[in-house]
Design an enzyme around this catalytic site. Structure first.
Site, PDB file in Angstrom:
ATOM      1  N   GLU A  41      -5.114  -4.949  10.564  1.00  0.00           N
ATOM      2  CA  GLU A  41      -4.165  -3.637  10.686  1.00  0.00           C
ATOM      3  C   GLU A  41      -4.552  -3.262  12.063  1.00  0.00           C
ATOM      4  O   GLU A  41      -5.332  -2.071  11.998  1.00  0.00           O
ATOM      5  CB  GLU A  41      -4.203  -3.078   9.510  1.00  0.00           C
TER       6      GLU A  41
ATOM      7  N   HIS B 244      -9.488   1.098   4.916  1.00  0.00           N
ATOM      8  CA  HIS B 244      -8.204   1.316   5.727  1.00  0.00           C
ATOM      9  C   HIS B 244      -8.240   2.105   6.842  1.00  0.00           C
ATOM     10  O   HIS B 244      -9.271   2.999   6.832  1.00  0.00           O
ATOM     11  CB  HIS B 244      -7.230   1.744   4.658  1.00  0.00           C
TER      12      HIS B 244
ATOM     13  N   GLU C 259      -6.905   4.670   7.966  1.00  0.00           N
ATOM     14  CA  GLU C 259      -6.667   5.955   7.634  1.00  0.00           C
ATOM     15  C   GLU C 259      -8.056   6.492   6.940  1.00  0.00           C
ATOM     16  O   GLU C 259      -8.278   7.796   7.372  1.00  0.00           O
ATOM     17  CB  GLU C 259      -5.461   6.157   6.769  1.00  0.00           C
TER      18      GLU C 259
ATOM     19  N   LYS D  58       0.264   4.170  -0.346  1.00  0.00           N
ATOM     20  CA  LYS D  58      -0.694   5.383   0.268  1.00  0.00           C
ATOM     21  C   LYS D  58      -0.374   6.746  -0.632  1.00  0.00           C
ATOM     22  O   LYS D  58      -0.407   6.528  -1.895  1.00  0.00           O
ATOM     23  CB  LYS D  58      -0.091   5.497   1.777  1.00  0.00           C
TER      24      LYS D  58
ATOM     25  N   SER E  45       3.500  -1.935  10.381  1.00  0.00           N
ATOM     26  CA  SER E  45       5.048  -1.998  10.582  1.00  0.00           C
ATOM     27  C   SER E  45       5.632  -3.280  10.166  1.00  0.00           C
ATOM     28  O   SER E  45       6.988  -3.712  10.968  1.00  0.00           O
ATOM     29  CB  SER E  45       5.229  -1.735  11.908  1.00  0.00           C
TER      30      SER E  45
ATOM     31  N   GLY F 231       2.539   2.462  10.721  1.00  0.00           N
ATOM     32  CA  GLY F 231       3.552   3.534  10.881  1.00  0.00           C
ATOM     33  C   GLY F 231       4.172   4.168  11.979  1.00  0.00           C
ATOM     34  O   GLY F 231       4.783   5.000  11.895  1.00  0.00           O
TER      35      GLY F 231
ATOM     36  N   ASN G 232       0.935  -1.035  -0.024  1.00  0.00           N
ATOM     37  CA  ASN G 232       0.154   0.175  -0.015  1.00  0.00           C
ATOM     38  C   ASN G 232       0.936   1.231   0.044  1.00  0.00           C
ATOM     39  O   ASN G 232       1.441   1.592   0.967  1.00  0.00           O
ATOM     40  CB  ASN G 232      -1.023  -0.092   1.235  1.00  0.00           C
TER      41      ASN G 232
HETATM   42  P1  13P Z   1       3.081   0.354   7.638  1.00  0.00           P
HETATM   43  O1  13P Z   1       3.563  -0.874   7.128  1.00  0.00           O
HETATM   44  O2  13P Z   1       3.782   1.800   7.070  1.00  0.00           O
HETATM   45  O3  13P Z   1       3.023   0.354   9.166  1.00  0.00           O
HETATM   46  O4  13P Z   1       1.563   0.586   7.003  1.00  0.00           O
HETATM   47  C1  13P Z   1       0.698  -0.411   7.024  1.00  0.00           C
HETATM   48  C2  13P Z   1      -0.391  -0.273   6.411  1.00  0.00           C
HETATM   49  O5  13P Z   1      -1.313   0.728   6.697  1.00  0.00           O
HETATM   50  C3  13P Z   1      -0.732  -1.183   5.183  1.00  0.00           C
HETATM   51  O6  13P Z   1      -1.868  -0.840   4.699  1.00  0.00           O
END
Ligand code: 13P
Length: 248
Positions: free
Chosen positions: A165, A95, A97, A11, A211, A171, A9
Site C-alpha cells: 500500500e 497499516h 496509518e 478503518k 485508491s 485515500g 478495510n
Molecule cells: P483507500 O482505498 O481508501 O485508498 O485505502 C486503502 C487502504 O488503506 C486499505 O487498507
C-alpha cells in the site's frame, strides 16, 4: 495458483445502522465462489462480533490491529488471544496509518505479526513507501526493510497475505498505475525468493491497496504479481462487489 484475495478495510468508520446496511449489500451480492476469491472485511473492533454474526459464511472477518504480545495491563489494547476467542480469523498489521500516525516501527510491526501468527491468527501484513521516499528513489529499499523486519519474526508464511500500500495512494484518489504496482509486487516476490525461499515466493499472495475502486480494479488485477486488493473507501460502498468480481 494463488487464490485471489479481496480485503475491505473499513478503518474508523461506521455506525450500527451503516454497518447493517453494508453487510446486507454484501450478503445479497452474487460473487465468484470462495474457491475463486477469498473475501475478508475488517470493521472496527466494536463491530467485529456484530458483523461476524450477520455476515454470510463464505466471507470472513479481520480485526484492524491487535496488541503486540500477550494481553494484560495494557489499557485500550485488544489482544490476539481475544480475537481468537471471538472466532476472528484475520488481523491487519502494520497499516501505514498506524505506522505513521501511531509511530509503529518496523520492528514493532514485525513482532506483532509474529505474535499474532503464534496465536493462530492469519495476518494481512502491510508495507509501502511515502511519496517522498518514492521521489527519492528508495521505494524498493523501504519495502524491503519493512518486509525484512516481518521475516525476522516469522517462521511460516502460510498464514500471511502481504499488502503493498503506497502511502501516497491511500485515500488520495491517486491509484498506482498497473505497471507501478506490478513493479513493486515483483520486487517483493523477488525478495521472498532470495530471502525466504522459492516456494514461499510462489505461494504468498501480494495484494495492492491505495485508491482501488470499481473502475480501476480490473486492469490492476491482470498484473501477474497482483493477487488481490486491500480496499479502503470503496469497501464501504456497493462497488466493493465489483472489486470482488475482478477476481475472474
Ligand atoms: P483507500 O482505498 O481508501 O485508498 O485505502 C486503502 C487502504 O488503506 C486499505 O487498507
Amino acid at each position: 495458483g494463488r487464490k485471489f484475495f479481496v480485503g475491505g478495510n473499513w478503518k474508523c468508520n461506521g455506525t450500527i445502522s451503516e454497518v447493517k446496511k453494508i453487510v446486507t449489500i454484501l450478503n445479497e451480492a452474487e460473487v465468484p465462489s470462495e474457491d475463486v476469491v477469498e473475501v475478508v472485511v475488517s470493521p472496527p473492533f466494536v463491530f467485529l462480533s456484530y458483523v461476524k454474526s450477520l455476515l454470510r459464511s463464505d466471507f470472513q472477518v479481520a480485526a484492524q490491529n491487535c496488541w503486540v504480545r500477550r494481553g494484560g495491563a495494557f489499557t485500550g489494547e485488544i489482544s490476539a488471544e481475544m480475537l481468537v476467542n471471538l472466532g476472528i480469523p484475520w488481523v491487519i498489521i502494520g497499516h501505514s496509518e498506524r505506522r505513521q500516525i501511531l509511530n509503529e516501527s518496523n520492528e514493532f510491526v514485525g513482532e506483532k505479526v509474529g505474535y499474532a501468527l503464534s496465536q493462530g491468527l492469519k495476518v494481512i501484513a502491510c508495507v509501502g513507501e511515502t511519496l517522498e521516499q518514492r521521489e527519492s528513489g528508495t521505494t524498493v529499499t523501504v519495502v524491503a526493510t519493512q518486509i525484512n523486519a516481518i521475516a525476522d519474526k516469522v517462521s511460516s508464511w502460510e498464514n500471511i497475505v502481504l499488502a503493498y500500500e503506497p502511502v501516497w495512494a491511500i485515500g488520495t484518489g491517486k491509484v498506482a498505475t498497473p505497471a507501478q504496482a506490478q513493479e513493486v509486487h515483483f520486487e517483493l516476490r523477488k525478495w521472498l525468493q532470495g530471502n525466504v525461499g522459492a516456494e514461499v515466493a510462489a505461494s504468498t499472495r501480494i495484494i495492492y491497496g491505495g485508491s482501488v475502486n470499481g473502475a480501476n480494479c480490473k486492469e490492476l488485477s491482470t498484473q501477474p504479481d497482483v493477487d488481490g486488493f486491500l480496499v479502503g473507501g470503496a469497501s464501504l460502498k456497493p462497488e466493493f462487489i465489483d472489486i470482488i468480481k475482478s477476481a475472474t
